[in-house]
Each structure stands twice: as structure tokens, then as C-alpha cells.
Design a protein around this motif. Structure first.
Motif, PDB file in Angstrom:
ATOM      1  N   ALA A 148       0.834  -1.205   0.000  1.00 51.23           N
ATOM      2  CA  ALA A 148       0.000   0.000   0.000  1.00 51.23           C
ATOM      3  C   ALA A 148       0.869   1.256   0.000  1.00 51.23           C
ATOM      4  N   TRP A 149       1.965   1.236   0.764  1.00 54.07           N
ATOM      5  CA  TRP A 149       2.906   2.367   0.742  1.00 54.07           C
ATOM      6  C   TRP A 149       3.503   2.538  -0.646  1.00 54.07           C
ATOM      7  N   LEU A 150       3.902   1.437  -1.276  1.00 53.48           N
ATOM      8  CA  LEU A 150       4.465   1.516  -2.624  1.00 53.48           C
ATOM      9  C   LEU A 150       3.417   1.996  -3.625  1.00 53.48           C
ATOM     10  N   GLY A 151       2.148   1.614  -3.419  1.00 51.03           N
ATOM     11  CA  GLY A 151       1.090   2.131  -4.271  1.00 51.03           C
ATOM     12  C   GLY A 151       0.999   3.645  -4.200  1.00 51.03           C
ATOM     13  N   GLY A 152       1.146   4.218  -2.995  1.00 49.04           N
ATOM     14  CA  GLY A 152       1.157   5.672  -2.862  1.00 49.04           C
ATOM     15  C   GLY A 152       2.355   6.304  -3.550  1.00 49.04           C
ATOM     16  N   ILE A 153       3.507   5.646  -3.459  1.00 48.23           N
ATOM     17  CA  ILE A 153       4.706   6.153  -4.135  1.00 48.23           C
ATOM     18  C   ILE A 153       4.502   6.176  -5.642  1.00 48.23           C
ATOM     19  N   VAL A 224      13.637   0.917 -11.758  1.00 52.91           N
ATOM     20  CA  VAL A 224      13.005   0.708 -13.061  1.00 52.91           C
ATOM     21  C   VAL A 224      12.556  -0.737 -13.208  1.00 52.91           C
ATOM     22  N   TRP A 225      11.325  -0.912 -13.692  1.00 58.49           N
ATOM     23  CA  TRP A 225      10.833  -2.216 -14.147  1.00 58.49           C
ATOM     24  C   TRP A 225      10.660  -2.099 -15.654  1.00 58.49           C
ATOM     25  N   LEU A 226      11.342  -2.946 -16.409  1.00 56.46           N
ATOM     26  CA  LEU A 226      11.342  -2.843 -17.864  1.00 56.46           C
ATOM     27  C   LEU A 226      10.982  -4.192 -18.479  1.00 56.46           C
ATOM     28  N   GLY A 227      10.105  -4.177 -19.457  1.00 55.21           N
ATOM     29  CA  GLY A 227       9.703  -5.399 -20.140  1.00 55.21           C
ATOM     30  C   GLY A 227       8.393  -5.956 -19.601  1.00 55.21           C
ATOM     31  N   MET A 228       7.748  -6.783 -20.402  1.00 56.96           N
ATOM     32  CA  MET A 228       6.431  -7.305 -20.031  1.00 56.96           C
ATOM     33  C   MET A 228       6.435  -8.144 -18.756  1.00 56.96           C
ATOM     34  N   PRO A 229       7.392  -9.062 -18.537  1.00 60.39           N
ATOM     35  CA  PRO A 229       7.325  -9.878 -17.315  1.00 60.39           C
ATOM     36  C   PRO A 229       7.428  -9.051 -16.035  1.00 60.39           C
ATOM     37  N   ARG A 230       8.375  -8.117 -15.993  1.00 58.13           N
ATOM     38  CA  ARG A 230       8.558  -7.333 -14.770  1.00 58.13           C
ATOM     39  C   ARG A 230       7.452  -6.298 -14.582  1.00 58.13           C
ATOM     40  N   VAL A 231       7.083  -5.601 -15.658  1.00 58.71           N
ATOM     41  CA  VAL A 231       6.018  -4.600 -15.544  1.00 58.71           C
ATOM     42  C   VAL A 231       4.701  -5.276 -15.177  1.00 58.71           C
ATOM     43  N   GLY A 232       4.378  -6.377 -15.856  1.00 59.38           N
ATOM     44  CA  GLY A 232       3.160  -7.092 -15.514  1.00 59.38           C
ATOM     45  C   GLY A 232       3.175  -7.627 -14.094  1.00 59.38           C
ATOM     46  N   GLY A 233       4.334  -8.127 -13.636  1.00 56.50           N
ATOM     47  CA  GLY A 233       4.434  -8.673 -12.291  1.00 56.50           C
ATOM     48  C   GLY A 233       4.217  -7.628 -11.216  1.00 56.50           C
ATOM     49  N   ILE A 234       4.870  -6.466 -11.342  1.00 55.96           N
ATOM     50  CA  ILE A 234       4.745  -5.454 -10.288  1.00 55.96           C
ATOM     51  C   ILE A 234       3.367  -4.801 -10.313  1.00 55.96           C
ATOM     52  N   LEU A 235       2.780  -4.615 -11.500  1.00 54.82           N
ATOM     53  CA  LEU A 235       1.464  -3.974 -11.567  1.00 54.82           C
ATOM     54  C   LEU A 235       0.360  -4.887 -11.041  1.00 54.82           C
ATOM     55  N   VAL A 237       0.589  -7.033  -8.533  1.00 55.68           N
ATOM     56  CA  VAL A 237       0.578  -7.020  -7.064  1.00 55.68           C
ATOM     57  C   VAL A 237       0.208  -5.648  -6.519  1.00 55.68           C
ATOM     58  N   LEU A 238       0.435  -4.577  -7.300  1.00 57.60           N
ATOM     59  CA  LEU A 238       0.123  -3.233  -6.828  1.00 57.60           C
ATOM     60  C   LEU A 238      -1.268  -2.761  -7.218  1.00 57.60           C
ATOM     61  N   GLN A 239      -1.915  -3.441  -8.136  1.00 58.53           N
ATOM     62  CA  GLN A 239      -3.198  -2.958  -8.666  1.00 58.53           C
ATOM     63  C   GLN A 239      -4.235  -2.639  -7.584  1.00 58.53           C
ATOM     64  N   PRO A 240      -4.374  -3.443  -6.503  1.00 56.42           N
ATOM     65  CA  PRO A 240      -5.375  -3.091  -5.480  1.00 56.42           C
ATOM     66  C   PRO A 240      -5.029  -1.817  -4.706  1.00 56.42           C
ATOM     67  N   TYR A 241      -3.791  -1.347  -4.802  1.00 54.08           N
ATOM     68  CA  TYR A 241      -3.354  -0.206  -3.998  1.00 54.08           C
ATOM     69  C   TYR A 241      -3.062   1.035  -4.849  1.00 54.08           C
ATOM     70  N   ILE A 242      -3.386   0.999  -6.120  1.00 54.06           N
ATOM     71  CA  ILE A 242      -3.201   2.150  -7.001  1.00 54.06           C
ATOM     72  C   ILE A 242      -4.518   2.913  -7.081  1.00 54.06           C
ATOM     73  N   VAL A 243      -4.467   4.234  -6.930  1.00 54.52           N
ATOM     74  CA  VAL A 243      -5.669   5.066  -6.949  1.00 54.52           C
ATOM     75  C   VAL A 243      -5.659   6.002  -8.150  1.00 54.52           C
ATOM     76  N   ALA A 244      -4.684   6.887  -8.222  1.00 54.56           N
ATOM     77  CA  ALA A 244      -4.669   7.920  -9.260  1.00 54.56           C
ATOM     78  C   ALA A 244      -4.324   7.370 -10.637  1.00 54.56           C
ATOM     79  N   LYS A 245      -3.525   6.316 -10.692  1.00 53.21           N
ATOM     80  CA  LYS A 245      -3.061   5.794 -11.980  1.00 53.21           C
ATOM     81  C   LYS A 245      -3.728   4.467 -12.330  1.00 53.21           C
ATOM     82  N   GLN A 246      -4.987   4.309 -11.930  1.00 57.11           N
ATOM     83  CA  GLN A 246      -5.710   3.079 -12.250  1.00 57.11           C
ATOM     84  C   GLN A 246      -5.838   2.875 -13.758  1.00 57.11           C
ATOM     85  N   ASP A 247      -6.100   3.945 -14.490  1.00 55.60           N
ATOM     86  CA  ASP A 247      -6.246   3.816 -15.940  1.00 55.60           C
ATOM     87  C   ASP A 247      -4.926   3.419 -16.591  1.00 55.60           C
ATOM     88  N   HIS A 248      -3.803   3.960 -16.100  1.00 56.54           N
ATOM     89  CA  HIS A 248      -2.495   3.583 -16.631  1.00 56.54           C
ATOM     90  C   HIS A 248      -2.241   2.091 -16.427  1.00 56.54           C
TER      91      HIS A 248
END
Length: 328
Positions: A148-153, A224-235, A237-248
């Protein structure tokens, strides 16, 4: 999110975008916890949480000028409100933990010129500013609160981008590739170390990129997270804690799923030697659906007052040099 997760999210916003300060007003001292951003959704959520914690908050709309978007400035300034907010979010602070401790100490003891000067030193900008805080990280907290903290970051400081880059092959040919990227820039090393630690504990690798040192300001480093595996992986786990950048997050995850599905069809077609019948691994220039995702990401990330006719160009009209944009 649960109450503690919302507090951790607010801690991430304050660490990334916020400011804890003491101002001198004639012979008195005024405390404030504030945050400024151009995202109306982020400002609305932050102001609602500040109102629940402190009873009320001040929201100032800064009108757009010089071809820039309007922004919102959210703050609490009464001593009781500042004390309540800082006490609630202190367990979830990394970058601003020293400012929070100093403000709470000044509120308890009575603010003096010594406290005022110490806060000014902590908030100093430029090359003499601090690059580390006394925080020992958030490793003692449960994983959901760290996420949740990382989601705010990411909501405040992060940049999510999808674009096209040119890649030079062995035979000298130039091919276009889709570039999926999420990065968090900051001058505070404690914050970036904690970001990388949370990512690693979540099972997602990342890169720590050091910026070039400059004589006029502190160097800005990035996780930096670069590439489909890393970007998909971090997003994911963070999706429930993202507020402003949900559309991104939605656009990137849908684009990743689309490209992976296209790749699976390509492998089946290769084994059956039926490229045209079953589809194939489409190049970026031929993948109209991917280009639509890129166009939507450009719209979400555009800076300034960009005319809609520029953003709403047909997918095939985007050149590789214009598809990668900064954070909103």
C-alpha cells in the motif's frame, strides 16, 4: 483497501509528493502537512483522507498558466490536525520520517527558533540537500501495508509508459519494439532502496539506475521495471493499492495480455506451419490494437494543454520518437 492500508498509502504520498514544514508568521510558528499534484483524482482521495483524519483540510486550486495543467494543493495546518495526521502516518514514513519526528517534538515541547531552523535544514533543496534519512525501512510491516505504501509512491512519483523504440539487429537492420516501463525517480536513497526491497520480496526483479551527478542539484536515481514480465508482475501485485493511476495500470496490463496472447498464437502457428490461418507474432507497426493502447497511454500521460486533435491521431500516425511520454 482497509484503514491501515489507506494510512500506508497516505504515507507513500507524503513521502513522494508531500511536504512537512514549519513556517514563521511574525512571532508565531505555523505547522503544515501538504501535498500538491495535477491529478484531480489523487488530490480528491488525499483530501478526503485528510478530512477523515484531521476533521478538515484546505484545498487550493491553482489555475493553469504557461500551457500547464491546473493543480490542487491540499494541506492541514492547525496544530491539532498536524499532530493527529503525523501520529497516524508516522509508522509508514521513510523519506519524511525525520521531518515528522521533528514536527511532533516541536508540537510537544513548544516550537522555537531551533526547531524552525532544524526543519529548514531537513527540507533544504539543491546539492546540499540530504539524500538519506534515518529510516530503517518498512521491513517490519506486513506485506500488504508495504505494498500500500508503494502504491502511494507510484501514484505520486511513479511513471508508467508504453511506447515504441527502435532496436538495431545483428545484420544492421532496424526493427520497432514495444517498450513497457514503470519507474520511480527520487533523490532520496532510502526510499528507492525500500521500493526495490518491496519489489524483490514480491518476487519481481527491478533495476536501480543512478543518475548523473550535477553541480546545481542532487542527482536523481531511479528504480526501473522494464519489459512485459517485470512490468506485468509489479502492476498485478500493486493494482489493489493504485488510486490515481488506475487507468495507466489497466492499459498496460491489457496491452501485456494482448501481446502475450499474440505470441502464444504465433508459437502454435509455427508448429503447424499455418502462419496466415492461425495468426502470427505481429510486429509493432502491424499490431493495430497495440497502437491503440499506445495512443491511450499518450493521452493519459500528456503534459500541458495538448490539443485533442494531436492526442487522438489514428494509431498508424504515431512515430517511434513521439510515443514515449513522461508521467502524468
Amino acid at each position: 483497501m482497509q484503514d491501515q492500508e489507506w494510512l500506508a498509502w497516505v504515507g507513500g504520498i507524503v513521502d513522494g509528493e508531500g511536504c512537512i514544514s514549519i513556517h514563521r508568521v511574525y512571532q508565531w510558528y505555523q505547522f503544515s502537512v501538504s501535498m500538491g499534484n495535477t491529478s484531480a483524482r489523487l488530490s480528491r482521495e488525499f483530501s478526503d483522507l485528510m478530512s477523515k483524519l484531521a476533521g478538515s483540510c484546505c484545498v487550493v486550486d491553482v489555475s493553469a498558466k504557461d500551457n500547464q495543467r491546473s493543480s490542487q494543493y491540499v494541506s492541514v495546518s492547525s496544530r491539532r490536525a498536524v499532530s493527529t495526521v503525523l501520529t497516524a502516518i508516522r509508522p509508514y514514513l521513510v523519506t519524511k520520517i525525520d521531518q515528522a519526528d521533528l514536527a511532533l517534538q516541536a508540537l510537544a515541547e513548544g516550537c522555537t527558533e531551533k526547531h524552525f531552523q532544524a526543519m529548514a535544514e531537513l527540507n533544504k533543496k539543491g546539492p546540499q540537500g540530504r539524500v538519506r534519512s534515518s529510516s530503517k525501512g518498512l521491513g517490519h510491516l506486513p506485506m500488504n501495508l508495504r505494498l500500500a505504501w508503494l502504491g502511494g509512491i507510484v501514484d505520486g512519483e511513479g511513471s508508467l509508459s508504453l511506447g515504441i523504440v527502435n532496436a538495431k539487429q545483428k545484420k544492421g537492420q532496424i526493427s520497432q519494439l514495444a517498450r513497457f516501463e514503470v519507474h520511480v525517480p527520487n533523490t532520496n536513497e532510502n526510499m528507492l532502496e525500500e521500493v526495490a526491497s518491496i519489489s524483490g520480496d514480491s518476487g519481481v526483479g527491478c533495476c536501480f539506475v543512478r543518475g548523473k551527478p550535477r553541480s546545481t542539484e542532487r542527482s536523481t536515481n531511479r528504480v526501473v521495471w522494464l519489459g512485459m514480465p517485470r512490468v506485468g508482475g509489479i502492476l498485478r501485485v500493486l493494482q489493489p493499492y493504485i488510486v490515481a493511476k488506475q487507468d495507466h495500470v489497466r492499459v498496460l496490463l491489457e496491452a501485456i495480455e494482448h501481446r502475450q496472447q499474440s505470441h502464444r498464437l504465433s508459437l502454435r502457428a509455427d508448429r503447424a506451419r499455418l502462419y496466415r490461418a492461425r495468426g502470427q507474432w505481429l510486429s509493432v507497426a502491424e499490431d493495430i490494437r497495440l497502437l491503440k493502447y499506445i495512443a491511450e497511454m499518450v493521452r493519459l500521460n500528456r503534459r500541458g494543454m495538448v490539443p485533442d486533435e494531436i492526442v487522438n491521431k489514428a494509431p498508424g500516425q504515431f512515430a517511434p520518437s513521439t510515443t514515449r511520454q513522461g508521467s502524468a
